[in-house]
Motif scaffolding. Structure first.
Motif, PDB file in Angstrom:
ATOM      1  N   GLU A  16       0.740  -1.359   0.270  1.00 45.66           N
ATOM      2  CA  GLU A  16       0.103   0.255  -0.194  1.00 45.66           C
ATOM      3  C   GLU A  16       0.887   1.237   0.074  1.00 45.66           C
ATOM      4  O   GLU A  16       0.678   2.238  -0.770  1.00 45.66           O
ATOM      5  N   LEU A  17       1.897   1.319   0.744  1.00 43.16           N
ATOM      6  CA  LEU A  17       3.045   2.347   0.906  1.00 43.16           C
ATOM      7  C   LEU A  17       3.605   2.571  -0.370  1.00 43.16           C
ATOM      8  O   LEU A  17       3.523   3.720  -1.174  1.00 43.16           O
ATOM      9  N   PHE A  20       1.221   4.241  -2.525  1.00 40.29           N
ATOM     10  CA  PHE A  20       0.996   5.716  -2.845  1.00 40.29           C
ATOM     11  C   PHE A  20       2.207   6.423  -3.250  1.00 40.29           C
ATOM     12  O   PHE A  20       2.157   7.519  -4.002  1.00 40.29           O
ATOM     13  N   ALA A  26      -0.034  11.771  -4.765  1.00 46.17           N
ATOM     14  CA  ALA A  26      -0.578  11.404  -3.607  1.00 46.17           C
ATOM     15  C   ALA A  26       0.206  12.178  -2.554  1.00 46.17           C
ATOM     16  O   ALA A  26       1.611  12.398  -2.562  1.00 46.17           O
ATOM     17  N   PRO A  28       1.424  12.879   1.841  1.00 49.91           N
ATOM     18  CA  PRO A  28       1.187  12.420   3.276  1.00 49.91           C
ATOM     19  C   PRO A  28       0.536  13.256   4.126  1.00 49.91           C
ATOM     20  O   PRO A  28       1.280  13.811   4.975  1.00 49.91           O
ATOM     21  N   GLN A  33      -3.847   7.783   5.547  1.00 49.18           N
ATOM     22  CA  GLN A  33      -3.116   6.542   5.667  1.00 49.18           C
ATOM     23  C   GLN A  33      -1.759   6.442   5.128  1.00 49.18           C
ATOM     24  O   GLN A  33      -0.877   5.811   5.619  1.00 49.18           O
ATOM     25  N   TYR A  34      -1.634   7.276   4.040  1.00 43.69           N
ATOM     26  CA  TYR A  34      -0.203   7.568   3.507  1.00 43.69           C
ATOM     27  C   TYR A  34       0.776   8.041   4.509  1.00 43.69           C
ATOM     28  O   TYR A  34       1.987   7.483   4.862  1.00 43.69           O
ATOM     29  N   ARG A  35       0.355   8.978   5.463  1.00 46.32           N
ATOM     30  CA  ARG A  35       1.362   9.305   6.576  1.00 46.32           C
ATOM     31  C   ARG A  35       1.537   8.510   7.502  1.00 46.32           C
ATOM     32  O   ARG A  35       2.682   8.451   8.117  1.00 46.32           O
ATOM     33  N   GLY A  69       6.950  12.706   0.702  1.00 46.61           N
ATOM     34  CA  GLY A  69       6.198  11.390   0.814  1.00 46.61           C
ATOM     35  C   GLY A  69       7.623  10.254   0.347  1.00 46.61           C
ATOM     36  O   GLY A  69       8.867  10.772   0.363  1.00 46.61           O
TER      37      GLY A  69
END
Length: 240
Positions: A16-17, A20, A26, A28, A33-35, A69
């Motif tokens: 998932e990371l 992103f 995208a 963060p 969720q990314y963060r 990110g």
């Protein structure tokens, strides 16, 4: 939860990371969720190892985790590599040469010294300024020594094509038309925005762009070559 399930959960989170990061635009943001995944990568060694291993298997390398990110660099032979052939289908060989020249021109203008690669301060570039910088460097690029097929030979060819193009052609509506160097620089800046490597600086005018940490780290990872080195040398002469 079993250890196998825990491992699979980590693998899913790692994927998932990376998803992103590959999305490019995208961000963060706090609470997202990314963060959360990015914070895990920064603080949990086990999770970082899973992400790095998965990235390596996909032909990617993690270059850093700045505020913008997770920054990934593709293996040139890997499935995520960006090739000039992947650009606008109507681009011919000369268009691709000019595109590549503008790209390294932006890199050299923004990061003339190695210390710039470690400086997180946002760099600004402006279309006309980049065009002027490249035009002033055409003589230097045209004198680069290199055998046929080398990067230096391509830089010489690109410099000749660039020199033969007019600086500005306009459409009937007054916009820049393809076939001029200002439009070529504008197109590359737009492409960098699409890649998450730049952002439009609308408050400073339509032709000004912020270069992101993604671009800085990618340039730092790939820095080298006669053309880029020559342009960086010229840029250093202009920087106080």
């Amino acid at each position: 939860m079993t250890s196998v399930a825990a491992d699979l959960t980590e693998v899913r989170a790692a994927a998932e990371l990376l998803g992103f990061a590959l999305a490019r635009r995208a961000r963060p943001v706090e609470g997202g969720q990314y963060r959360a995944l990015l914070d895990r990568y920064r603080s949990e060694l086990r999770f970082r190892d899973v992400v790095d291993t998965m990235a390596e298997g996909l032909g990617l390398e993690v270059l850093g985790t700045p505020r913008s990110g997770l920054v990934l660099a593709p293996d040139p032979a890997g499935p995520f590599a960006t090739r000039l052939g992947d650009l606008r289908s109507t681009m011919d060989a000369d268009d691709r040469l000019v595109f590549g020249l503008v790209l390294i021109g932006i890199a050299a203008y923004a990061y003339p010294t190695d210390a710039d690669f470690d400086d997180p301060e946002t760099k600004l570039v402006e279309v006309a300024t980049i065009d002027g910088f490249i035009r002033a460097a055409l003589g230097t690029l045209g004198s680069l020594a290199g055998v046929e097929g080398s990067a230096e030979e391509r830089a010489r060819a690109a410099a000749q094509v660039y020199a033969d193009l007019p600086q500005l052609i306009t459409t009937q509506t007054g916009r820049r038309a393809r076939g001029c160097t200002l439009k070529a620089v504008e197109d590359v800046c737009g492409w960098l925005v699409e890649q998450g490597a730049a952002r439009e600086a609308a408050s400073l005018g339509p032709d000004t762009f912020h270069l992101t940490d993604r671009f800085r780290l990618l340039v730092a990872d790939s820095a080298g070559g006669g053309a880029l080195d020559a342009l960086r040398d010229l840029r250093r002469e202009d920087v106080p």
